[in-house]
Design an enzyme around this catalytic site. Structure first.
Site, PDB file in Angstrom:
ATOM      1  N   TYR A   1       0.862  -1.182   0.000  1.00 52.70           N
ATOM      2  CA  TYR A   1       0.000   0.000   0.000  1.00 52.70           C
ATOM      3  C   TYR A   1       0.897   1.230   0.000  1.00 52.70           C
ATOM      4  CZ  TYR A   1      -4.325   2.520   1.038  1.00 52.70           C
ATOM      5  OH  TYR A   1      -5.389   3.365   0.987  1.00 52.70           O
TER       6      TYR A   1
ATOM      7  N   LYS B   1     -19.897 -20.263 -11.922  1.00 52.41           N
ATOM      8  CA  LYS B   1     -18.967 -20.207 -13.062  1.00 52.41           C
ATOM      9  C   LYS B   1     -17.569 -19.843 -12.549  1.00 52.41           C
ATOM     10  CE  LYS B   1     -22.087 -21.014 -16.285  1.00 52.41           C
ATOM     11  NZ  LYS B   1     -22.061 -22.084 -17.293  1.00 52.41           N
TER      12      LYS B   1
ATOM     13  N   ASP C   1     -25.760 -16.169 -19.493  1.00 45.68           N
ATOM     14  CA  ASP C   1     -27.207 -16.206 -19.242  1.00 45.68           C
ATOM     15  C   ASP C   1     -27.907 -14.894 -19.584  1.00 45.68           C
ATOM     16  OD1 ASP C   1     -26.719 -18.784 -18.535  1.00 45.68           O
ATOM     17  OD2 ASP C   1     -27.251 -18.606 -16.438  1.00 45.68           O
TER      18      ASP C   1
ATOM     19  N   ASP D   1     -22.881 -19.094 -23.192  1.00 48.54           N
ATOM     20  CA  ASP D   1     -24.063 -19.885 -23.583  1.00 48.54           C
ATOM     21  C   ASP D   1     -24.111 -20.098 -25.082  1.00 48.54           C
ATOM     22  OD1 ASP D   1     -25.587 -20.152 -20.955  1.00 48.54           O
ATOM     23  OD2 ASP D   1     -25.051 -18.040 -21.072  1.00 48.54           O
TER      24      ASP D   1
HETATM   25  N1  LIG Z   1     -25.966 -27.700 -21.312  1.00 49.54           N
HETATM   26  C1  LIG Z   1     -25.435 -26.518 -21.516  1.00 49.54           C
HETATM   27  O1  LIG Z   1     -24.209 -26.355 -21.513  1.00 49.54           O
HETATM   28  C2  LIG Z   1     -26.299 -25.342 -21.766  1.00 49.54           C
HETATM   29  C3  LIG Z   1     -27.656 -25.418 -21.720  1.00 49.54           C
HETATM   30  N2  LIG Z   1     -28.413 -24.327 -21.987  1.00 49.54           N
HETATM   31  C4  LIG Z   1     -29.851 -24.466 -21.844  1.00 49.54           C
HETATM   32  O2  LIG Z   1     -30.495 -24.057 -23.039  1.00 49.54           O
HETATM   33  C5  LIG Z   1     -31.716 -23.428 -22.707  1.00 49.54           C
HETATM   34  C6  LIG Z   1     -31.810 -22.089 -23.438  1.00 49.54           C
HETATM   35  O3  LIG Z   1     -30.823 -21.207 -22.974  1.00 49.54           O
HETATM   36  P1  LIG Z   1     -30.476 -19.887 -23.808  1.00 49.54           P
HETATM   37  O4  LIG Z   1     -30.289 -20.196 -25.243  1.00 49.54           O
HETATM   38  O5  LIG Z   1     -29.370 -19.231 -23.070  1.00 49.54           O
HETATM   39  O6  LIG Z   1     -31.811 -19.037 -23.618  1.00 49.54           O
HETATM   40  P2  LIG Z   1     -32.604 -18.059 -24.610  1.00 49.54           P
HETATM   41  O7  LIG Z   1     -33.577 -17.347 -23.772  1.00 49.54           O
HETATM   42  O8  LIG Z   1     -31.665 -17.276 -25.439  1.00 49.54           O
HETATM   43  O9  LIG Z   1     -33.394 -19.052 -25.591  1.00 49.54           O
HETATM   44  C7  LIG Z   1     -34.416 -19.891 -25.170  1.00 49.54           C
HETATM   45  C8  LIG Z   1     -35.018 -20.523 -26.403  1.00 49.54           C
HETATM   46  O10 LIG Z   1     -35.810 -21.626 -25.990  1.00 49.54           O
HETATM   47  C9  LIG Z   1     -37.028 -21.548 -26.671  1.00 49.54           C
HETATM   48  N3  LIG Z   1     -38.085 -22.202 -25.909  1.00 49.54           N
HETATM   49  C10 LIG Z   1     -38.441 -22.021 -24.619  1.00 49.54           C
HETATM   50  N4  LIG Z   1     -39.491 -22.780 -24.307  1.00 49.54           N
HETATM   51  C11 LIG Z   1     -39.824 -23.442 -25.434  1.00 49.54           C
HETATM   52  C12 LIG Z   1     -40.847 -24.351 -25.771  1.00 49.54           C
HETATM   53  N5  LIG Z   1     -41.765 -24.718 -24.885  1.00 49.54           N
HETATM   54  N6  LIG Z   1     -40.879 -24.861 -27.037  1.00 49.54           N
HETATM   55  C13 LIG Z   1     -39.958 -24.476 -27.951  1.00 49.54           C
HETATM   56  N7  LIG Z   1     -38.972 -23.602 -27.699  1.00 49.54           N
HETATM   57  C14 LIG Z   1     -38.917 -23.085 -26.451  1.00 49.54           C
HETATM   58  C15 LIG Z   1     -37.311 -20.056 -26.821  1.00 49.54           C
HETATM   59  O11 LIG Z   1     -38.281 -19.857 -27.842  1.00 49.54           O
HETATM   60  P3  LIG Z   1     -38.763 -18.381 -28.304  1.00 49.54           P
HETATM   61  O12 LIG Z   1     -37.638 -17.873 -29.160  1.00 49.54           O
HETATM   62  O13 LIG Z   1     -40.016 -18.645 -29.063  1.00 49.54           O
HETATM   63  O14 LIG Z   1     -38.956 -17.587 -27.062  1.00 49.54           O
HETATM   64  C16 LIG Z   1     -35.910 -19.558 -27.177  1.00 49.54           C
HETATM   65  O15 LIG Z   1     -35.686 -19.674 -28.568  1.00 49.54           O
HETATM   66  C17 LIG Z   1     -31.765 -23.328 -21.179  1.00 49.54           C
HETATM   67  O16 LIG Z   1     -32.555 -24.388 -20.690  1.00 49.54           O
HETATM   68  C18 LIG Z   1     -30.334 -23.549 -20.750  1.00 49.54           C
HETATM   69  O17 LIG Z   1     -30.224 -24.179 -19.497  1.00 49.54           O
HETATM   70  C19 LIG Z   1     -27.872 -23.113 -22.320  1.00 49.54           C
HETATM   71  C20 LIG Z   1     -26.520 -22.971 -22.366  1.00 49.54           C
HETATM   72  C21 LIG Z   1     -25.622 -24.072 -22.028  1.00 49.54           C
HETATM   73  C1  LIG Z   2     -24.858 -24.475 -18.456  1.00 49.01           C
HETATM   74  C2  LIG Z   2     -25.359 -23.137 -18.749  1.00 49.01           C
HETATM   75  O1  LIG Z   2     -24.584 -22.217 -18.938  1.00 49.01           O
HETATM   76  C3  LIG Z   2     -26.774 -22.918 -18.844  1.00 49.01           C
HETATM   77  O2  LIG Z   2     -27.560 -23.855 -18.710  1.00 49.01           O
HETATM   78  O3  LIG Z   2     -27.160 -21.752 -19.040  1.00 49.01           O
HETATM   79 MG   LIG Z   3     -25.496 -20.308 -19.020  1.00 48.16          MG
END
Ligand SMILES: NC(=O)C1=CN([C@@H]2O[C@H](COP(=O)(O)OP(=O)(O)OC[C@H]3O[C@@H](n4cnc5c(N)ncnc54)[C@H](OP(=O)(O)O)[C@@H]3O)[C@@H](O)[C@H]2O)C=CC1
Ligand SMILES: CC(=O)C(=O)O
Ligand SMILES: [Mg+2]
Length: 422
Positions: free
Chosen positions: A39, A94, A137, A162
Site C-alpha cells: 500500500y 462459473k 445467461d 451460452d
Molecule cells: N448444457 C449446456 O451447456 C447449456 C444449456 N443451456 C440451456 O439451453 C436453454 C436455453 O438457454 P439460452 O439459449 O441461453 O436461452 P434463450 O432465452 O436465449 O433461448 C431460449 C429458447 O428456448 C425456446 N423455448 C423455450 N421454451 C420453449 C418451448 N416450450 N418450445 C420451444 N422452444 C422453447 C425459446 O423460444 P422463443 O424464441 O419462441 O422464445 C428460445 O428460442 C436453457 O434451458 C439452458 O439451461 C444453455 C446454455 C448451455
Molecule cells: C450451463 C449453462 O450455462 C446454462 O444452462 O445456461
Molecule cells: Mg449459461
C-alpha cells in the site's frame, strides 16, 4: 429433485459461510515493511508504470488472470428471466469452475440494465480491469448484439459462454455420438428445439463442422422455423427452411439427432420413439432436461443420451469449454476468441474422449470403468487432462491465426493449475 436434495443444495450454498467463492492474498502482509510495499507508499510505483504503459497492468496486477463473469439474469439456465440478483449463484458457480479447473480468478457482476445499450456501456466502462469477459445467461436476441458491440469496443476476449461454450461442447459430443451411431454429420437430420442464444450458436457451429443447414429443423415456441413465417428475427431467419413440417411431432419423425436448448420436459417418449435408429438425444436444458434420461433410456435401448447435468452420464455442458478456452486465450494474451480457437477446442474435446480414462475420473464418479462408447461420448469435467489438451489447442490456434500477443507458452501443456505461472 427430491426435497432432501433441494435442501442439500441450499445447505451447500449457505454453510459454513454464504456463497462459494472467496478472495485470497498472493503477497506477504505481516509487517510494516510489507504494508509499505503493498500500500502507501510502494503501491504508487506500479501505478506510475501502468500510467506510462497500460500493458504494465499485466505485470503488476492480477489483470492477466482475471475474468469477469457478467450477466443481466435474463436467461438463467432454463429458469428464464429471474433478474440479475437471482443469477448470482450461477455466476459464482462459473467462478468456482474457472478457479477449480483452470486456475483463473473471476468476479461475478450482475448488471441491472434498462436496455442492451445500457448493459454494453456498463461493461465497456469497466472492461480494462479484466483479462477477459465471460458473458453469461443473457437471453436472445439481445445477447447477439451485446456480444458484437462488446467485442468491437474491448481489446480483450469477450465470449458469450451460452453461445460458444455450449456450441463447442455440443459439436464435440455430437461428432463422437455420430461416430458411435455409425452416421455422418453431413447426412444427419437434426432437430434443434430452441432458437435462442445456445441453439443458434450450436447450429451455426455444426454447419461450419459439416452439417447441412437444409437438414436442420429449428423450433421455437411457435414451432418449426420455416420460410413462410413473418415473425422471425434475423438470427432465427438464418435457419428458416423450405419445409411443410410445422410441429415437433412433424420434425422429430425419422430424425437422427435431437438437440434440446429450450426448457424442461418438452420431448415425449412417443416423439423419441419416432426417431431413426440409434437416435442421439442431447437434452441440454438445465436444470431439467427436455426428456429425463431415465425416461429416454426406458423408451429406447438404442438411444445415445446426454444432458447438461452432472448426475447422469454424458454431460454436454459448457463447463467443458469456458475454463480451458479462457486459459489458452489468457496465456497467449489473445485479443479475441475467434472461430479457429473454437474449432480447435471442439477437436481437442472430441479426441480426448477417445483416450483411456484416468483413475482419478473413475474415483470422482465412483465407477469401476468408463470407455469411449454410448455412455461416454465426451470427457467428464473432472478429467485433469482437459486443462492441457484444450488450453494448448486454443493457444496454438490463437498463435496460428494471428490474434495472440504473446508466443505459445513454454510451460505448455499444463499438467495442473499449479503450473500456470510457469
Ligand atoms: N448444457 C449446456 O451447456 C447449456 C444449456 N443451456 C440451456 O439451453 C436453454 C436455453 O438457454 P439460452 O439459449 O441461453 O436461452 P434463450 O432465452 O436465449 O433461448 C431460449 C429458447 O428456448 C425456446 N423455448 C423455450 N421454451 C420453449 C418451448 N416450450 N418450445 C420451444 N422452444 C422453447 C425459446 O423460444 P422463443 O424464441 O419462441 O422464445 C428460445 O428460442 C436453457 O434451458 C439452458 O439451461 C444453455 C446454455 C448451455
Ligand atoms: C450451463 C449453462 O450455462 C446454462 O444452462 O445456461
Ligand atoms: Mg449459461
Amino acid at each position: 429433485m427430491t426435497d432432501a436434495k433441494k435442501q442439500a443444495a441450499l445447505d451447500y450454498h449457505s454453510q459454513p459461510i454464504p456463497g462459494k467463492l472467496s478472495v485470497e492474498l498472493t503477497k506477504p502482509t505481516d509487517s510494516a515493511k510489507h504494508l509499505a510495499l503493498a500500500y502507501s507508499p510502494g503501491v504508487a510505483e506500479p501505478c506510475r508504470e501502468i500510467a506510462k504503459d497500460p500493458e504494465n497492468a499485466y505485470l503488476y496486477t492480477g489483470k492477466g488472470n482475471l475474468v469477469a463473469v457478467v450477466s443481466d439474469g435474463s436467461a438463467i439456465l432454463g429458469l428464464g428471466n429471474l433478474g440479475p440478483l437471482a443469477s448470482k449463484p450461477v455466476m459464482e458457480g462459473k467462478g468456482v469452475l474457472f478457479k477449480k479447473f483452470a486456475g483463473i480468478n473471476s468476479v461475478d457482476i450482475e448488471v441491472d440494465a434498462e436496455s442492451p445499450q445500457a448493459f454494453v456501456d456498463t461493461v465497456a466502462r469497466i472492461a480494462d480491469t479484466w483479462g477477459g469477459i465471460n458473458l453469461e445467461d443473457i437471453k436472445a436476441p439481445e445477447c447477439f448484439e451485446i456480444e458484437r458491440s462488446l467485442i468491437e469496443r474491448c481489446n480483450i476476449p469477450v465470449f458469450h459462454d451460452d453461445q460458444h461454450g455450449t456450441a463447442i461442447v455440443t459439436a464435440a459430443g455430437l461428432l463422437n455420438a455420430l461416430d458411435i451411431a455409425g452416421k455422418a454429420l453431413q447426412d444427419a437430420r437434426i432437430v434443434c428445439l430452441g432458437a435462442g442464444a445456445a441453439a443458434v450458436a450450436c447450429m451455426k457451429l455444426l454447419v461450419s463442422c459439416g452439417a447441412k443447414a437444409e437438414h436442420i429443423d429449428m423450433l421455437d415456441r411457435k414451432g418449426v422455423i420455416h420460410g413462410g413465417r413473418e415473425d422471425l428475427n434475423q438470427y432465427k431467419a438464418m435457419f428458416a427452411t423450405d419445409t411443410d413440417r410445422r410441429t415437433l411431432d412433424d420434425a422429430i419423425d425419422g430424425a437422427d439427432v435431437f438437440v434440446g436448448l429450450s426448457g424442461p420436459n418438452l420431448l415425449s417418449p412417443e416423439q423419441l420413439q419416432s426417431m431413426a435408429s440409434n437416435p442421439i438425444v442431447f437434452a441440454c436444458s438445465n436444470p431439467d432436461p427436455e426428456i429425463h434420461p431415465d425416461v429416454a433410456n426406458a423408451t429406447r435401448d438404442d438411444v445415445i443420451m446426454a444432458t447438461g447435468r452432472s448426475d447422469y452420464p454424458n454431460q454436454v455442458n459448457n463447463v467443458l469449454g469456458f475454463p480451458f478456452i479462457f486459459r489458452g486465450a489468457l496465456d497467449v494474451r489473445a485479443t479475441r476468441i475467434n472461430e479457429e480457437m473454437k474449432v480447435a477446442a471442439v477437436h481437442a474435446l472430441k479426441d480426448l474422449a477417445r483416450e483411456e480414462v484416468p483413475q482419478v475420473v473413475l474415483d470422482g464418479y465412483e465407477i469401476e470403468s468408463l470407455s469411449y462408447g454410448r455412455g461416454y461420448i465426451i470427457p467428464t469435467p473432472l478429467d485433469p487432462r482437459l486443462l492441457g489438451w484444450v488450453a494448448s489447442a486454443v493457444a496454438q490456434a490463437a498463435v496460428d491465426s494471428g490474434v495472440a500477443r504473446k508466443p505459445y507458452p513454454s510451460n505448455y501443456p499444463l499438467q495442473s493449475v499449479d503450473d500456470i505461472y510457469g
